[in-house]
Structure formats: structure tokens, C-alpha cells
Design an enzyme around this catalytic site. Structure first.
Site, PDB file in Angstrom:
ATOM      1  N   TYR A 201      31.066  99.732  50.399  1.00 44.73           N
ATOM      2  CA  TYR A 201      31.114  98.865  49.211  1.00 44.73           C
ATOM      3  C   TYR A 201      29.742  98.729  48.552  1.00 44.73           C
ATOM      4  CZ  TYR A 201      35.756  97.173  50.555  1.00 44.73           C
ATOM      5  OH  TYR A 201      37.079  97.080  50.868  1.00 44.73           O
TER       6      TYR A 201
ATOM      7  N   LYS B 176      29.125  75.465  77.790  1.00 42.63           N
ATOM      8  CA  LYS B 176      29.732  75.109  76.501  1.00 42.63           C
ATOM      9  C   LYS B 176      29.912  76.374  75.652  1.00 42.63           C
ATOM     10  CE  LYS B 176      25.236  74.249  74.485  1.00 42.63           C
ATOM     11  NZ  LYS B 176      24.099  73.337  74.619  1.00 42.63           N
TER      12      LYS B 176
HETATM   13  C1  LIG Z   1      22.998  73.704  75.525  1.00 44.89           C
HETATM   14  C2  LIG Z   1      22.273  72.706  76.320  1.00 44.89           C
HETATM   15  C3  LIG Z   1      21.466  73.078  77.419  1.00 44.89           C
HETATM   16  C4  LIG Z   1      21.171  74.508  77.795  1.00 44.89           C
HETATM   17  O1  LIG Z   1      20.077  75.014  77.041  1.00 44.89           O
HETATM   18  P1  LIG Z   1      19.548  76.508  77.252  1.00 44.89           P
HETATM   19  O2  LIG Z   1      18.399  76.611  76.319  1.00 44.89           O
HETATM   20  O3  LIG Z   1      20.665  77.404  76.879  1.00 44.89           O
HETATM   21  O4  LIG Z   1      19.178  76.633  78.675  1.00 44.89           O
HETATM   22  C5  LIG Z   1      20.925  72.064  78.197  1.00 44.89           C
HETATM   23  N1  LIG Z   1      21.141  70.767  77.879  1.00 44.89           N
HETATM   24  C6  LIG Z   1      21.878  70.383  76.822  1.00 44.89           C
HETATM   25  C7  LIG Z   1      22.067  68.939  76.530  1.00 44.89           C
HETATM   26  C8  LIG Z   1      22.454  71.340  76.006  1.00 44.89           C
HETATM   27  O5  LIG Z   1      23.175  70.954  74.945  1.00 44.89           O
END
Ligand SMILES: *Cc1c(COP(=O)(O)O)cnc(C)c1O
Length: 377
Positions: free
Chosen positions: A265, A38
Site C-alpha cells: 500500500y 499480569k
Molecule cells: C508489573 C509490576 C511488577 C513487575 O515489574 P518488572 O519490571 O516487569 O519486573 C512489579 N510490581 C508491580 C506493582 C507491577 O505492577
């Protein structure tokens, strides 16, 4: 890409493959792996990351939204693509047309999904998300059996997975054990998963994958460790992980200024000695947040140079008075290693009061990416 950009994010696919190997070495041969990709693969680029993993035998991927799954199908990815968050009725037609696998936690759309599946002549595999303590997406455990029955009772739908998510798998407290017990109790109420359709049970993120083998069940869902960071700051090297992302800029201008000279700045930094400064063409437009002002550091010729003054939209300034041999055009490393020195995502996260995950998304998704370490095989 027609023209290069002044700053770039380098993605080392060899490091990605290495991390996949480290993760697999922790798993029993029967445990399946769902690679979490994702957020544009945590800033590393969805399609190139998925292709590199698929070439090493990964056949299940998790995205947040239907749109990401469609992009993968259009890129020719044939594996299982699980949509973690965004399988809402509005996107069911795309989901069915592209053979994506929804995670559901809302019974409202089941009839619609069933009708679309029947019309298309396919069976949509459904993963049911249950909340055993995350306090986020997921139905409550006591509703799971009814939801599972509702899926099983509809034509065109099959219960292919039951999952949950652990909020504190990176800690040492008793919560994870309690949540795993809650997960098992809920599963027991669904009957033997190995009977009939045989749904996959999965709950482990990276933290649980590395720390708690009892959480592996049928499948694990690593994200951050694929990209070479540990769920707990400072542990990546101990786990044998290699950072996949580097973020580099360049020295645009070098200048000598007198003592008492205000920088950038608001003059939040004033030189205390005659100083040599390097101006860089990187700023908060590139995810190099203003919060890094007077806190962060970069690497030039393998040496550390501190940021001085406020980070601007497309520029920042570092003090190179104590560095040897700096020249205009030198590579500047904002994240990653250079000549034996290194700045990892945990260190940048510390400057930003956040976690490595956010640093990877910020830098990765705000900049042009280039890929190195492509496999020859
Ligand atoms: C993002 C996510 C993961 C992965 O988690 P990590 O800590 O990056 O390994 C696993 N399961 C779900 C449902 C997630 O949303």
C-alpha cells in the site's frame, strides 16, 4: 486448538525455568518471590507459565485483575494470588470466594470486604499499597498508619503486606534511594512488622531486584526478567537471562520483480534493483505493527531480511535478494533466534519506539502460542 495458524508464538518453558534460577541466585534465602504474571504473563500465557513456575516451587503470583486470579484458581492453582490493581468492591465476592489477596489503596470498600470475609468464615489477607514516589496507585505515606489500623480493626481482614513500587529503579539517579528511605520511614510508622501478624514488606521490581539488594525487603516482584528481558535494553545477556518468546511466520510466496517496482500500500518502498521478495502472512492483526514498515527485519535461514513497504493487516514483504537458498515454506523469525542469528525484544522495541514489555504483550497476546521445553520431571 483444532487447526494451526500460519504464525505462532513459541514459549520456551526451559528458558523460563532458567530465568527463575538466575533470579533466585540473586536473593538471600529468606527473601520470598512473587512472580508477576499480569497481562497473560506478559504475553506468555497465564496458566502454562504459572504451572511451570509452581512446579519449581513458586507459591506467590501477582495478577492485575480479579478475573485473572479466578482463571488461575479454576486451573487448579493453589498458591497465593495477589491482585495488584483490580480489587474493587464490585469484584469482592469473587475475590473472597476464590481466596485471592487484594492490594488495596482505597479505603472505601473495607466494610464490605470485612462483611464478606466474616460471612464466608475466612480471613482475607490485605496488602496495602503506598505511593513513595511512583505517582500512580497507592495511598500517600502519611495516610498509611490510619489505613493499616482500619484494616486491623475490622473482623475478617488481616494486614499481610505493605508494598510500594519504584518508578526509576532502572536508572542511576538518586530517586530510588530517596524512595527507599521514604518506604522505610513509612514502615517505621506502622510499627515492627515482625510483631503480631507480621506483614510482608515489598517494593522491588526486576530492576531493583538486580541492581539494589537493599530493596529486597521480605519479598521481590520480578516480571520482565522471568521472561528473559532486562529492564534496561541490551542487558539481558549480561544478566544471564534467556528469551522465552519466539515469534515465527513463514514464507508464503517468493517473487522476482524489476527495478522501480512499488511495494505494498502507498508504494512507500520502490525497488532500486531487480529484487527477490518474500511475502509473509503476518501483519498488524498479529501485533506486527504498521510502524515496523521499512524499519524492521526478519530472519530466514539465519540471515537478515529487511521489511520493505507498508506492513498490512495480514501481510508484509521482505527483501531476500541478498539471501541464499530461501524457499517457499521457510520458517521466518520475527522475534527470537535462528541459526546463530537473533532479533531480541529490545531490537524490535527500538524499531517501534517502545520497550520490550510492550513487544512481548503485543506479539504474545495477538497470536496462537505453542509451548516447548516442558519439564520431564
Ligand atoms: C508489573 C509490576 C511488577 C513487575 O515489574 P518488572 O519490571 O516487569 O519486573 C512489579 N510490581 C508491580 C506493582 C507491577 O505492577
Amino acid at each position: 486448538m483444532s487447526t494451526g495458524s500460519l504464525n505462532r508464538v513459541e514459549i520456551d518453558l526451559a528458558a523460563l525455568r532458567h530465568n527463575l534460577g538466575v533470579i533466585r541466585s540473586r536473593l538471600a534465602p529468606t527473601v520470598r518471590l512473587m512472580a508477576v504474571v499480569k497481562a497473560d504473563a506478559y504475553g506468555h500465557g497465564l496458566v502454562p507459565v504459572v504451572r511451570a513456575l509452581a512446579a519449581r516451587g513458586v507459591d506467590t503470583f501477582a495478577v492485575a485483575e480479579v478475573e485473572e486470579g479466578v482463571r488461575l484458581r479454576e486451573a487448579g492453582v493453589t498458591g497465593e494470588i495477589v491482585v495488584l490493581v483490580g480489587a474493587v468492591p464490585e469484584f469482592f465476592p469473587d475475590l473472597v470466594a476464590h481466596g485471592l489477596t487484594p492490594v488495596l489503596y482505597e479505603p472505601g470498600g473495607l466494610d464490605r470486604l470485612s462483611a464478606l470475609a466474616v460471612a464466608a468464615g475466612v480471613t482475607v489477607k490485605v496488602h496495602l499499597k503506598v505511593d513513595v514516589g511512583m505517582g500512580r496507585f497507592g495511598i500517600m505515606p502519611q495516610e498509611a498508619a490510619a489505613f493499616a489500623a482500619a484494616v486491623a480493626g475490622r473482623p475478617g481482614l488481616a494486614l499481610a503486606g505493605v508494598l510500594s513500587h519504584l518508578p526509576m529503579a532502572d536508572g542511576a539517579g538518586p530517586e530510588t534511594e530517596r524512595q527507599l528511605a521514604g518506604f522505610e520511614a513509612m514502615l517505621a510508622g506502622l510499627g515492627d512488622p515482625r510483631s503480631d501478624a507480621g506483614h510482608l514488606r515489598h517494593i522491588a521490581n526486576s530492576a531493583a531486584l538486580f541492581r539494589t539488594p537493599a530493596a529486597h525487603f521480605d519479598m521481590v516482584r520480578p516480571g520482565i526478567t522471568l521472561y528473559g528481558c532486562a529492564p534496561v535494553a541490551g542487558e539481558a545477556a549480561r544478566l544471564g537471562l534467556r528469551p522465552v518468546m519466539r515469534f515465527v511466520s513463514r514464507v508464503m510466496e517468493l517473487k522476482e520483480v524489476p527495478a522501480g517496482y512499488g511495494i505494498s500500500y502507498s508504494h512507500t518502498f520502490v525497488t532500486r534493483r531487480p529484487s527477490r521478495l518474500a511475502v509473509l502472512p503476518v501483519g498488524y492483526d498479529h501485533g506486527y505493527l504498521r510502524r515496523l514498515s521499512n524499519r524492521g527485519a526478519v530472519l530466514i535461514r539465519g540471515q537478515r531480511a529487511p521489511l520493505c513497504g507498508n506492513v498490512c493487516m495480514s501481510a508484509c514483504v521482505v527483501d531476500v535478494t541478498d539471501l541464499a537458498g530461501v524457499a517457499v515454506g521457510d520458517e521466518v523469525v520475527l522475534l527470537g533466534s535462528q541459526g546463530g542469528a537473533g532479533i531480541d525484544a529490545d531490537e524490535v522495541a527500538g524499531w517501534l519506539d517502545t520497550i520490550s514489555y510492550e513487544v512481548l504483550c503485543l506479539f504474545g497476546n495477538c497470536n496462537q502460542r505453542v509451548y516447548v521445553g516442558e519439564s520431564q520431571t
